[in-house]
Design a protein around this motif. Structure first.
Motif, PDB file in Angstrom:
ATOM      1  N   GLN A 178       3.516  -4.344   2.470  1.00 46.33           N
ATOM      2  CA  GLN A 178       4.105  -4.490   3.803  1.00 46.33           C
ATOM      3  C   GLN A 178       5.421  -5.239   3.681  1.00 46.33           C
ATOM      4  O   GLN A 178       5.443  -6.412   3.298  1.00 46.33           O
ATOM      5  N   TYR A 185      -1.904  -1.665  -0.555  1.00 47.71           N
ATOM      6  CA  TYR A 185      -0.825  -1.379   0.377  1.00 47.71           C
ATOM      7  C   TYR A 185       0.212  -2.491   0.275  1.00 47.71           C
ATOM      8  O   TYR A 185      -0.116  -3.637  -0.050  1.00 47.71           O
ATOM      9  N   GLU A 219      -6.235   8.482   1.572  1.00 51.49           N
ATOM     10  CA  GLU A 219      -5.446   7.331   2.009  1.00 51.49           C
ATOM     11  C   GLU A 219      -5.019   7.488   3.453  1.00 51.49           C
ATOM     12  O   GLU A 219      -4.830   8.597   3.952  1.00 51.49           O
ATOM     13  N   ALA A 220      -4.870   6.356   4.133  1.00 51.08           N
ATOM     14  CA  ALA A 220      -4.414   6.319   5.511  1.00 51.08           C
ATOM     15  C   ALA A 220      -2.948   5.943   5.534  1.00 51.08           C
ATOM     16  O   ALA A 220      -2.484   5.136   4.733  1.00 51.08           O
ATOM     17  N   PHE A 221      -2.217   6.545   6.466  1.00 49.03           N
ATOM     18  CA  PHE A 221      -0.795   6.270   6.647  1.00 49.03           C
ATOM     19  C   PHE A 221      -0.632   5.474   7.941  1.00 49.03           C
ATOM     20  O   PHE A 221      -1.116   5.886   8.988  1.00 49.03           O
ATOM     21  N   PHE A 222       0.092   4.375   7.831  1.00 53.05           N
ATOM     22  CA  PHE A 222       0.201   3.430   8.940  1.00 53.05           C
ATOM     23  C   PHE A 222       1.530   3.565   9.675  1.00 53.05           C
ATOM     24  O   PHE A 222       2.570   3.861   9.068  1.00 53.05           O
ATOM     25  N   GLY A 223       1.479   3.315  10.973  1.00 45.68           N
ATOM     26  CA  GLY A 223       2.685   3.151  11.758  1.00 45.68           C
ATOM     27  C   GLY A 223       3.254   1.755  11.595  1.00 45.68           C
ATOM     28  O   GLY A 223       2.675   0.908  10.899  1.00 45.68           O
ATOM     29  N   LEU A 262      -1.891  -2.052  14.743  1.00 40.41           N
ATOM     30  CA  LEU A 262      -1.500  -0.999  13.814  1.00 40.41           C
ATOM     31  C   LEU A 262      -2.354   0.240  14.030  1.00 40.41           C
ATOM     32  O   LEU A 262      -3.565   0.148  14.213  1.00 40.41           O
ATOM     33  N   PHE A 298       1.244   2.820   1.585  1.00 36.57           N
ATOM     34  CA  PHE A 298       0.264   3.087   0.536  1.00 36.57           C
ATOM     35  C   PHE A 298       0.920   3.020  -0.837  1.00 36.57           C
ATOM     36  O   PHE A 298       1.991   3.594  -1.050  1.00 36.57           O
ATOM     37  N   LEU A 305       2.365  -0.830   6.973  1.00 40.67           N
ATOM     38  CA  LEU A 305       1.786  -0.822   5.639  1.00 40.67           C
ATOM     39  C   LEU A 305       2.117   0.488   4.929  1.00 40.67           C
ATOM     40  O   LEU A 305       1.979   1.566   5.499  1.00 40.67           O
ATOM     41  N   GLY A 355     -12.023   8.686   0.080  1.00 38.95           N
ATOM     42  CA  GLY A 355     -10.939   8.599  -0.890  1.00 38.95           C
ATOM     43  C   GLY A 355      -9.590   8.987  -0.353  1.00 38.95           C
ATOM     44  O   GLY A 355      -8.601   8.979  -1.074  1.00 38.95           O
ATOM     45  N   PHE A 402      -7.915   0.360  -2.601  1.00 36.77           N
ATOM     46  CA  PHE A 402      -6.542   0.704  -2.229  1.00 36.77           C
ATOM     47  C   PHE A 402      -5.650  -0.537  -2.317  1.00 36.77           C
ATOM     48  O   PHE A 402      -6.106  -1.664  -2.108  1.00 36.77           O
ATOM     49  N   LYS A 458      -4.545   4.145  -5.236  1.00 35.94           N
ATOM     50  CA  LYS A 458      -5.970   4.080  -4.922  1.00 35.94           C
ATOM     51  C   LYS A 458      -6.810   4.359  -6.154  1.00 35.94           C
ATOM     52  O   LYS A 458      -6.360   5.045  -7.086  1.00 35.94           O
TER      53      LYS A 458
END
Lengths: 114, 115
Positions: free
Chosen positions: A38, A36, B103-107, B91, A46, A44, B101, A34, A49
């Motif tokens: 910032q 990311y 994706e993670a979404f961040f604050g 975070l 996305f 972060l 696979g 991945f 990927k």
């Protein structure tokens, strides 16, 4: 143990020139990779990927990345940099199986100059 | 909003004080992660929830750190008897499914400063 390396603390590019932000990884299984980005005082975001299939992955904002298994690399690229691309970029790896935690690199600061 | 929401955005704590950091994940997201990002470093994994179950807490640095997600949605990260080395951005991230696979979404994170 799995790890991610971003060998450059900072990359400087002139606007309009191509950019590359490097990432190499070390894992024992099949990696999910991945990128990311910032921006200051923001979380972060996305970008893209790699899971499987085509080694060239296209993502948001015109970015792409190339997976190279033999070199264990996943470099981020963009054909023509914008000043607004200036930010901190993180490469991350996640193993197939397990609990899906991301292992991040230390980050590369991209500075695009007008 | 549609994204991951964290509160407070900034927290200043006196050494020894307890703090609680809140994360509201994207609605319906099964997986929730906490990461710690020290200044100039990449995020480091703290703990992982699948719904209300805490399946991995291997990254919690000490027993002063505790996380919960009792109803499988909102999560709280609690730090007891804060110390200066706890100063960092915390975070929270969520993802729709359990799957490597995905994706993670961040604050935006909570910046904790211990003085």
């Amino acid at each position: 143990a799995q790890s991610v390396a971003q060998p450059e603390d900072q990359v400087n590019v002139a606007e309009g020139n191509p950019l590359t932000v490097k990432c190499t990884y070390s894992v024992s299984g099949n990696p999910y990779l991945f990128w990311y980005v910032q921006y200051p005082n923001r979380g972060l975001q996305f970008l893209l990927k790699y899971i499987t299939g085509d080694n060239l992955v296209k993502g948001s904002y015109g970015f792409e990345a190339e997976f190279n298994k033999s070199q264990t690399s996943f470099h981020l690229k963009k054909p023509s940099a914008l000043v607004s691309d200036s930010a901190l970029y993180f490469c991350a790896v996640r193993l197939s199986g397990g609990y899906n935690k991301l292992i991040f690199g230390a980050g590369t600061r991209l500075a695009v100059h007008p | 909003g549609a994204g991951v929401s964290q509160s407070p955005r900034y927290k200043v704590a006196k050494r020894g004080q307890d703090v609680a950091l809140r994360c509201d994940p994207i609605s319906g997201h099964v997986s929730l992660f906490w990461y710690q990002q020290a200044l100039g470093q990449g995020p480091e994994f703290l703990t992982y929830f699948q719904n209300e179950a805490q399946l991995d807490k291997s990254g919690l640095p000490s027993d002063r750190f505790f996380a919960e997600r009792p109803e499988g949605s909102v999560s709280t990260l609690k730090i007891q008897r804060t110390q200066q080395e706890d100063s960092a951005v915390y975070l929270c991230a969520s993802s729709a499914r359990q799957g490597a696979g995905t994706e993670a979404f961040f604050g935006q994170g909570t910046r904790l400063t211990v003085v």
